[in-house]
Every structure is written in structure tokens, then in C-alpha cells.
Design a protein around this motif. Structure first.
Motif, PDB file in Angstrom:
ATOM      1  N   LEU A 432     -24.298  25.738 -10.995  1.00  0.00           N
ATOM      2  CA  LEU A 432     -25.192  25.219 -12.030  1.00  0.00           C
ATOM      3  C   LEU A 432     -24.433  24.867 -13.300  1.00  0.00           C
ATOM      4  CD1 LEU A 432     -28.338  27.524 -11.691  1.00  0.00           C
ATOM      5  CD2 LEU A 432     -27.913  25.289 -10.664  1.00  0.00           C
ATOM      6  N   VAL A 433     -23.518  25.716 -13.711  1.00  0.00           N
ATOM      7  CA  VAL A 433     -22.735  25.423 -14.920  1.00  0.00           C
ATOM      8  C   VAL A 433     -21.877  24.183 -14.702  1.00  0.00           C
ATOM      9  CG1 VAL A 433     -20.880  26.286 -16.391  1.00  0.00           C
ATOM     10  CG2 VAL A 433     -22.770  27.786 -15.760  1.00  0.00           C
ATOM     11  N   SER A 434     -21.360  23.999 -13.484  1.00  0.00           N
ATOM     12  CA  SER A 434     -20.567  22.794 -13.194  1.00  0.00           C
ATOM     13  C   SER A 434     -21.419  21.533 -13.308  1.00  0.00           C
ATOM     14  CB  SER A 434     -19.973  22.889 -11.784  1.00  0.00           C
ATOM     15  OG  SER A 434     -19.110  24.006 -11.670  1.00  0.00           O
ATOM     16  N   GLY A 435     -22.721  21.667 -13.126  1.00  0.00           N
ATOM     17  CA  GLY A 435     -23.603  20.528 -13.306  1.00  0.00           C
ATOM     18  C   GLY A 435     -23.862  20.149 -14.746  1.00  0.00           C
ATOM     19  N   ALA A 436     -23.410  20.980 -15.705  1.00  0.00           N
ATOM     20  CA  ALA A 436     -23.520  20.701 -17.150  1.00  0.00           C
ATOM     21  C   ALA A 436     -24.939  20.315 -17.558  1.00  0.00           C
ATOM     22  CB  ALA A 436     -22.531  19.618 -17.557  1.00  0.00           C
ATOM     23  N   PRO A 437     -25.944  21.121 -17.249  1.00  0.00           N
ATOM     24  CA  PRO A 437     -27.316  20.735 -17.592  1.00  0.00           C
ATOM     25  C   PRO A 437     -27.570  20.702 -19.101  1.00  0.00           C
ATOM     26  CG  PRO A 437     -27.258  22.995 -16.785  1.00  0.00           C
ATOM     27  CD  PRO A 437     -25.896  22.431 -16.550  1.00  0.00           C
TER      28      PRO A 437
END
Length: 637
Positions: A432-437
Motif C-alpha cells: 500500500l505504501v508503494s502505491g503512494a496513496p
């Protein structure tokens, strides 16, 4: 009577009549059965309880709906905002009275005593102080009374937020006292009931507040209706998902739909479909007329809104009857401890235990992420495909962990319980953090000019503690250590495997601590550079040691687990393949080592790869220190 008041009074009478008529029709059969079984209580208790429940639900909607509407749709310096808070306060007073009446009637029903019988007063006091159901009823009255006082005294948006949150907690005790807490589906149905009641309160109360406040909104009516329409859509989805889960927990089988309980459920489903059609008309027809024809648009909105409120009242009447109707027997299908085996890969997809909270959360996360990408592209920006892919994989894994086979077996196998926590703490957050929401949200969201609480305000409030906590990676690492201690060395260990509320607390703690830790290793939300590589690697090594220590403790299950868990958990299980081999100790410690090792190694590889991608000729300054917007817009990202 003044002609200007004839139509509003007639509309209110029609809405009230729809609710009472639906309650009368839906509850008449059950009331006759109760009269035969509980002939000492009398008709006042038999019929008073569902009526009090109907008033309780209506007053809860009249409190929570205007509070939420004031936050998201009404300018804080306008007259409609102040009127909305006053409306919430009046409803909260009625809510308190309804809660008190419901408490008294519930006591007489449980004690099988007529109202105001000799000696019932002393027994009632004992009921409020010594019985769980009585204490919960008293807590509900206390909370609603405090909310009523706050509604008349608060004005700032922060205070209104706290009041709305406090008001929503008043729904929990009633849900715990309902039949959802007494059946075999206790854990899941209780959460579904709370979610269902909250969504209905915001939806019904918000629409009623819009109708009553329309004269104070003036030209801002179309804006308020548009914002409420989005809120109503979210409430509709939450209502449908939670209602389906609670209904299945109560009915259990298709044959159960032929029972009185099932008939009411079918009628409520029809009403929900009708309300969905009304909502579609609001979004596709009324909103356009409000903006195109300000003179005639409000009349169309009121006509459709009153019709929708009448259907809502009928559904509320059926809901009050449903709360007093005995559900059919549910045969539990959970695997018995003696037959439980270590689940295989296919079990994750072949076994399901739907969780309404996480279904809605995952679905909403996907919708918002895709909508934000669309908005960024419409603004001429670009969003990297690999970030979208990792976000999608992370949300999919989160959905499987909270609803799939792992969710089923974590109640029985300590290794699966540990696997659940580690996936939520180490794998899902990394994706999720790699998706940079948060970076995507900062690019897509714009603040509202009228001061209402929109996505920009919520995002800013969410980022403030994240910025402070993720400024250095050792702070989230300490939070991670504290969460591990709470998860394994407090009563939450048992509570999270036995109750749905405990499971939600465990899942949220694990997910938050993991996201906070991995966010500290990446760019901070404000665009400032992350900590030095040496600090990051040392923190990773320390966290690896932390997981190794906890894994070793779990490997010594017989000596390390709390006494209350030694017999509750299935400590050993057969091999996942069907062969007559010796039983083996569950690999709880190995599960922690394996998942933590893979995720931390992946994080280390990403950090080292980032160092190799520093622009040449710029020592001490690399692309990690660039503003988040530049990182997103650059083609190589």
C-alpha cells in the motif's frame, strides 16, 4: 391551520404513518406469540418495545444525520449550520428519552413483569448495576444525554466531529443487547448491526435535515444536495453490505426466508431497492434541475425527498419489528477444533467469511484511488502504472486476509492467527505504501472554498500525525514494537480471535503500525527527504531482530503463550496433505520469521535500489528529496 403549514404537516403525518403501519403489519404475528408466552408483561411492554426502538432509531438519525451534514455540506458560518446543530440537539433529547424508555421496557420484558408492578423498582436498579444488558442500557442513556448537551453548546467543526463520534458510540450497546449478540453468528452480526444502524442514521437523518433546512440554504441548496448525494451513496453501499451480512447471520439458510423473520427481511430488501432508485433519480434528475431551474428545482427535490423519507420510515418500522422478531435457528458451519488442519493455498480461496467493514473499506479504497488517478490525468498529470499495480495487489491481499480462508482459520490455528497479523503488519503495508496513496490524494484533492469538511481537510488532519511520527524511522519502529507487545502479551490476543470487535482492533493496529513504519522509509508525505540510508538500514535490522525474538517466543508455544490460550488454541494439527503422518507443532514462529524476512528484505532492496538511482553530480541530494509532485510527474516514476 395556516395554508403554508398544511403541506409540511401532511408530509410529516404521512411519513410517521408509514413507519407505524409497517411496524404494525410486520410485528403483529410476533406480538401475538409473545402475548401467549409473556402474558404477565401486558400489551404495553409487548408493543412498547418495538415502538420505543422505532423512536430510538429515528432520534439517532435526527442526531447523527444533521451533525454529519453540518460538517460535509453546510458552511460553518451560515445560518443553516447553526440550525442543523439545534436540530441535532432536539433529536438527541428525544434520543435520550427513547433510550431510557427502551431500558425500562427491556427490563420488564426480561423479568416478565407488568409495568409499575410492586417491587419492580428495586429489581430495576439491580438490573442497571449488576446485569450486562442493564449496564449497556444505562451507558446508552448517559452517552445520548451528553450528546444532547454538546449539540446545544458546540459550534466549532472539531467539536462537532467529536460529538458525532461520541453519538455513534451510543449505537454499540444496543447492538450488543440485540439478538445479533445471542446467536451463533454473534461476532460478525454485531458489527454488521452497528455498521447498518450508523449508515441508516446518516442517510435518513441527513435527508430529513436537508428538507427541514432548505429555506435557510437558499441558493446553496443545490451544492448541499450534491454533497449529501455522495454521502447517501456511501451510506447505501454500507447499508446494503452490512444488511446482507446481518441477514445471513440471522436467517442462515434459504429456507429461513419462509419464516416471519425472513418475510420482514425480504420486505426490507424491496424497500432498499426502492430507496436506491430514489437516490439514482436524485443524482441523475433532481441535481440537474436544481442547478438549471433554481425556481422549480427545490419543489421537485422536496417531492422526491418526502417520498424517499416515507419509504425510509416504512423500512425503519420493519427494522424495529425485526429487532423483536426471533430469527430462525442457524446451524453453525465453523470447523470443529478436532478436525482442523493446517490450511493450504487453495483454502484461502475456497473458504470465505465476509466482513462487512473490510468489504466496504477495500471497495471504497479502490474507487477513490481510481477516481484520483482520473482527476490527475484530467489535470494533465501522469500517475505511474507500477504504483497503481502495487496498490491493487495490496488491496486484493487485504481483502483476502480479512474475508478469505485465512480469516476463517485464524480463530482456530495459532499459526494462521500469526500469519494474519504478519500479513497485515508487514506485507499489505509494504504494497500500500508503494502505491503512494497520500501523494496521489494531495495531487487530486482541492480544498473547498466555503470551509466545509471535504477530502482536503480530512487528508490534512490525517497527514499531521503521520508527518510527525514518520520523521525518523526509529519512532515507527518503536510503535511497531509496542503493537507487537499489545497483540501477543495482552488480553487482545484472545479477544481478537474470539470476537469481531477484537479482530477489528487487531487488524487496524497491525495495519496502521505497518503502514507507518514503511512510510518512514519512503518519502515523507510533505515531500521532505527520508532519513539517511544508514539510519534506515539500522532500523530495518532492529525490526528484523524484534521479529526474530517474537518468532522464537511463539515457537515455544507451550511455555510462552498465556495460560488462557494453551487449551483454547489448537496447538497441533495434522499436515495439510491427507496422509497418516505424525502431527507437527504449528509453525507460528516460522510464519512470523518467513513473512517478516521477505518483507524486510524487499524493503532493503528498494532502499538500495533508490541509492543506485541518485542523479550523478548531485551528492547528498537525490530524487528522494524532490517534492512529491515532481516525483509523480516524472516519466521514469
Amino acid at each position: 391551520m395556516n395554508k403554508s403549514r398544511t403541506k409540511p404537516v401532511a408530509a410529516a403525518a404521512t411519513i410517521l404513518a408509514c413507519g407505524l403501519l409497517a411496524l404494525l403489519v410486520a410485528y403483529s404475528t410476533e406480538a401475538g406469540q409473545e402475548a401467549a408466552l409473556l402474558d404477565r408483561t401486558g400489551a404495553a411492554v409487548i408493543w412498547g418495545l418495538p415502538v420505543a426502538k422505532l423512536v430510538f432509531n429515528a432520534a439517532a438519525a435526527g442526531t447523527l444525520g444533521p451533525l454529519v451534514l453540518a460538517l460535509v455540506a453546510l458552511p460553518p458560518n451560515g445560518q443553516a449550520y447553526a440550525k442543523s446543530l439545534s436540530l441535532a440537539g432536539i433529536s438527541a433529547v428525544l434520543w435520550t428519552v427513547a433510550a431510557a424508555v427502551n431500558s425500562v421496557l427491556t427490563f420488564h420484558s426480561l423479568a416478565n413483569l407488568p409495568l409499575f408492578s410492586d417491587g419492580s423498582g428495586a429489581i430495576f436498579i439491580s438490573y442497571l448495576t449488576d446485569v450486562d444488558a442493564g449496564r449497556r442500557s444505562a451507558l446508552t442513556v448517559l452517552i445520548t444525554a451528553i450528546v444532547a448537551l454538546l449539540c446545544f453548546g458546540v459550534q466549532s467543526q472539531r467539536a462537532v466531529v467529536l460529538t458525532a463520534v461520541l453519538g455513534s458510540t451510543a449505537l454499540f450497546p444496543l447492538a450488543l443487547n440485540s439478538h445479533a449478540a445471542g446467536g451463533g453468528g454473534h461476532a460478525d452480526s454485531t458489527v454488521s448491526v452497528v455498521m447498518h444502524m450508523a449508515a441508516a442514521a446518516v442517510w435518513v437523518g441527513g435527508l430529513a435535515a436537508l428538507v427541514l433546512l432548505r429555506r435557510f440554504l437558499g441558493a446553496d441548496l443545490s451544492t448541499a444536495v450534491r454533497r449529501y448525494s455522495t454521502l447517501a451513496l456511501l451510506s447505501f453501499v454500507a447499508l446494503a453490505v452490512s444488511g446482507a451480512a446481518a441477514a445471513w447471520a440471522g436467517v442462515g439458510t434459504v429456507e429461513g426466508l419462509a419464516s416471519p423473520y425472513g418475510f420482514i427481511l425480504v420486505a426490507k430488501t424491496v424497500a432498499l431497492v426502492g430507496l436506491g432508485a430514489c437516490g439514482a433519480l436524485h443524482r441523475r434528475w433532481v441535481l440537474g434541475r436544481l442547478e438549471a431551474a433554481p425556481g422549480k428545482g427545490p419543489a421537485l427535490f422536496i417531492a422526491l425527498a418526502v417520498t424517499e423519507l416515507a419509504v425510509m420510515a416504512a423500512a425503519s418500522g420493519m427494522a424495529a419489528a425485526l429487532a423483536r422478531t426471533r430469527p430462525p435457528s442457524v446451524v453453525q458451519g465453523a470447523p470443529a477444533p478436532e478436525t482442523v488442519r493446517v490450511p493450504g493455498f487453495l483454502d484461502v480461496f475456497s473458504n470465505w467469511k465476509p466482513d462487512p467493514l473490510w468489504i466496504v473499506a477495500c471497495g471504497l479504497a479502490v474507487i477513490l484511488y481510481v477516481a484520483a488517478i482520473r482527476r490527475v490525468r484530467l489535470q494533465g498529470g501522469h500517475w505511474p502504472l507500477h504504483r497503481t499495480a502495487t496498490w491493487g495487489v495490496g488491496i486484493t491481499l487485504l481483502f483476502l486476509v480479512t474475508n478469505g480462508g485465512i480469516r476463517v482459520y485464524q480463530e482456530y490455528l495459532i499459526s494462521t492467527h500469526v500469519l494474519t497479523q504478519m500479513l497485515l503488519m508487514a506485507v499489505v503495508p509494504l504494497l500500500l505504501v508503494s502505491g503512494a496513496p497520500l501523494t496521489l490524494a494531495r495531487l487530486a484533492v482541492r480544498p473547498r472554498p466555503d470551509g466545509t469538511v471535504g477530502a482536503a481537510v480530512v487528508l490534512d488532519l490525517a497527514l499531521r500525525p503521520v508527518r510527525a511520527a514518520s520523521s525518523a524511522p526509529y519512532v515507527p519502529a518503536a510503535v511497531l514494537a509496542a503493537v507487537l507487545a499489545v497483540l501477543y502479551y495482552t488480553p487482545l490476543l484472545e479477544y481478537s480471535s474470539r470476537t469481531q470487535f477484537g479482530y477489528q482492533a487487531m487488524a487496524l493496529l497491525a495495519l496502521f503500525s505497518g503502514c507507518l513504519f514503511f512510510a518512514s522509509l519512503a518519502h515523507s508525505p510533505g515531500g521532505t527527504p527520508a532519513a539517511s540510508l544508514a539510519t534506515q538500514l539500522v532500523t530495518l535490522a532492529a525490526v528484523a531482530g524484534l521479529y526474530a525474538m517474537h518468532g522464537w517466543a511463539l515457537a515455544q508455544q507451550a511455555d510462552q503463550l498465556p495460560d488462557s490460550r494453551r487449551e483454547a488454541w489448537v496447538v497441533t494439527a495434522s499436515q495439510p496433505w491427507d496422509q497418516p503422518v505424525l502431527a507437527v507443532v504449528e509453525p507460528a514462529g516460522a510464519a512470523m520469521w518467513m513473512v517478516a524476512g521477505c518483507s524486510l528484505c524487499a524493503a532493503a532492496v528498494v532502499l538500495l535500489r533508490r541509492v543506485g538511482q541518485r542523479p550523478s553530480g548531485s551528492p547528498g541530494k537525490h530524487r528522494d528529496s524532490a517534492p512529491a509532485q515532481d516525483l509523480v510527474m516524472s516519466p521514469e516514476n
